[in-house]
Write an enzyme that holds these catalytic residues in place. Structure first.
Site, PDB file in Angstrom:
ATOM      1  N   ARG A  88      78.404 -23.740 -12.650  1.00  0.00           N
ATOM      2  CA  ARG A  88      77.199 -22.993 -13.051  1.00  0.00           C
ATOM      3  C   ARG A  88      75.957 -23.851 -12.858  1.00  0.00           C
ATOM      4  NH1 ARG A  88      79.454 -21.596 -18.896  1.00  0.00           N
ATOM      5  NH2 ARG A  88      81.207 -22.891 -18.250  1.00  0.00           N
ATOM      6  N   ASN A 113      93.019 -19.708 -27.325  1.00  0.00           N
ATOM      7  CA  ASN A 113      91.792 -19.863 -26.540  1.00  0.00           C
ATOM      8  C   ASN A 113      92.142 -19.426 -25.118  1.00  0.00           C
ATOM      9  OD1 ASN A 113      89.519 -20.655 -25.151  1.00  0.00           O
ATOM     10  ND2 ASN A 113      89.462 -22.730 -25.970  1.00  0.00           N
ATOM     11  N   GLU A 137      87.718 -27.919 -31.265  1.00  0.00           N
ATOM     12  CA  GLU A 137      87.353 -26.519 -31.504  1.00  0.00           C
ATOM     13  C   GLU A 137      88.515 -25.745 -32.121  1.00  0.00           C
ATOM     14  OE1 GLU A 137      84.488 -25.660 -27.704  1.00  0.00           O
ATOM     15  OE2 GLU A 137      86.354 -26.752 -27.374  1.00  0.00           O
TER      16      GLU A 137
END
Length: 407
Positions: A243, A11, A381
């Site tokens: 964000r 990742n 994940e």
């Protein structure tokens, strides 16, 4: 470590490469053997790794010029795995944030796949280039080693047309301007894990809140994604570390027309300078904000919680009701105070929190009389990527784009 059949999961971000090694046990069971990362790429590079029991295997610092970028980090981490720990994986699985409209499930990687994934770099500029860097590096140096791309968008490809479209001319939708949703590997893991935790509600209507530096929420029914707070890019929905989340497109027009910002500047601004960092002026890290006495830090936390509450109402409407709520990811798993405040926002839906269970970070944190049960489920994940990689390896071929949908 003795020789064993292993899967390597990678990742990669802009300044770090996280990796995990799983051994393949009987009947395709996967066991984590090594967890590591190379971080501080381009600033203060450092390789750290631990074994299955958390025992340290490596902790090394490197001069900045030795590891200026992700491919260099891959080379150093790869050499450590091969030469010192004797890991020679059967295959490598990668997290790729954007799969666009065509990749509905994990796929075996070749040069053609990489070229197609390049097209989505503008849609995930913070993630996609870094996701693809180690893929290219391995393709160049170990062309015979199978690699599998697992997409954060794939789980949401089950969305119906109403959740998928923007109210713009059809031609743009045909070109791929549509609502995708992200954090799909996390949501897929939760969807597959919940039947063991709460079998009676696992297939019913639930909202899963993936709250971390990147944050989103997903409405699920029957274990499938119905609606998500994120859309075309990973900028939409909840406010995040850097964000902004939901934003009137007019703000972007204002930045261009009135502030004279170029498209590249606006992109950089929206991905790196907004969210909790922009609102607080203190930090993008929730732990620092919770510890701060600055009133703007308090505003940032209040705003984060408020927007989660608003989004929960929207997603409950998409599901036409709600049977469970699940917290996951860094903030969702670790911040009892954020969970308590979100639960308060959801009081109108019938959520009643058990303060003691919440403080203990229990699996179920709602009171027995809560109309909506609330759970904390740690996500994984990397395990999801390892499972997909092993499945494709065993199938021996890529079931590519537009094939069977992800379940």
């Amino acid at each position: 470590m003795t020789a064993m059949d292993t899967i390597l999961v990678i990742n990669a971000g802009s300044s770090s490469v996280k990796f995990q090694v799983y051994s393949i046990e009987g009947e395709g069971k996967l066991c984590r053997q090594i967890k590591g990362q190379m971080d501080g790429i381009g600033s203060r590079p450092r390789l750290r790794a631990s074994g299955a029991g958390g025992d340290p295997l490596a902790d090394r610092a490197y001069p900045i010029e030795a590891i200026p970028d992700v491919p260099a980090a891959m080379q150093v981490a790869g050499e450590w795995l091969r030469d010192e720990v004797r890991i020679h994986p059967l295959a490598v699985g990668h997290r790729v944030v954007h799969g666009g409209p065509e990749f509905e499930r994990p796929v075996l990687i070749d040069h053609g796949v990489v070229a197609r994934l390049e097209r989505f770099v503008p849609l995930a500029p913070l993630h996609q280039p870094h996701n693809l860097a180690p893929i290219r590096s391995i393709l160049a140096n170990f062309p015979a080693l199978p690699q599998v791309a697992c997409f954060d968008t794939a789980f949401h490809r089950s969305h119906g047309p109403l959740a998928d479209h923007y109210a713009i001319p059809h031609q743009l939708h045909a070109e791929g301007v549509r609502r995708y949703g992200f954090h799909g590997l996390s949501y897929e893991y939760i969807s597959k894990t919940l039947p063991q935790i709460a079998p009676d509600i696992a297939k019913r209507r639930m909202i899963v809140a993936h709250l971390g530096s990147g944050a989103s929420m997903c409405a699920m029914k029957g274990g499938q994604s119905v609606e998500s707070t994120m859309g075309f890019t990973a900028l939409d929905g909840l406010p995040m570390g850097t964000r902004p989340g939901q934003l009137d497109p007019g703000v972007v027009l204002y930045l261009i027309a009135e502030k004279g910002m170029s498209a590249a500047k606006v992109q950089d601004f929206l991905y790196r300078d907004c969210g909790l960092k922009g609102l607080s002026g203190v930090s993008n890290d929730m732990r620092e904000l919770e510890a701060s006495a600055d009133p703007r830090a308090k505003l940032a936390i209040d705003y984060f919680v408020y927007r989660i509450g608003l989004s929960a109402g929207m997603l409950a409407a998409a599901l036409q009701g709600l049977d469970a709520f699940v917290f996951t990811a860094g903030i969702g798993e670790n911040s009892a105070s954020i969970r308590a405040r979100v639960a308060e926002q959801l009081g109108w839906l019938g959520v009643a929190l058990d303060a003691a269970e919440n403080a203990r970070h229990s699996r179920q944190i709602s009171r027995p009389n809560s109309l909506i049960p609330v759970y904390v489920v740690p996500t994984d994940e990397e395990l999801m990527i390892a499972q997909h990689t092993l499945a494709l390896l065993m199938n021996g071929k890529s079931q590519n784009a537009r094939s069977e949908r992800v379940s």
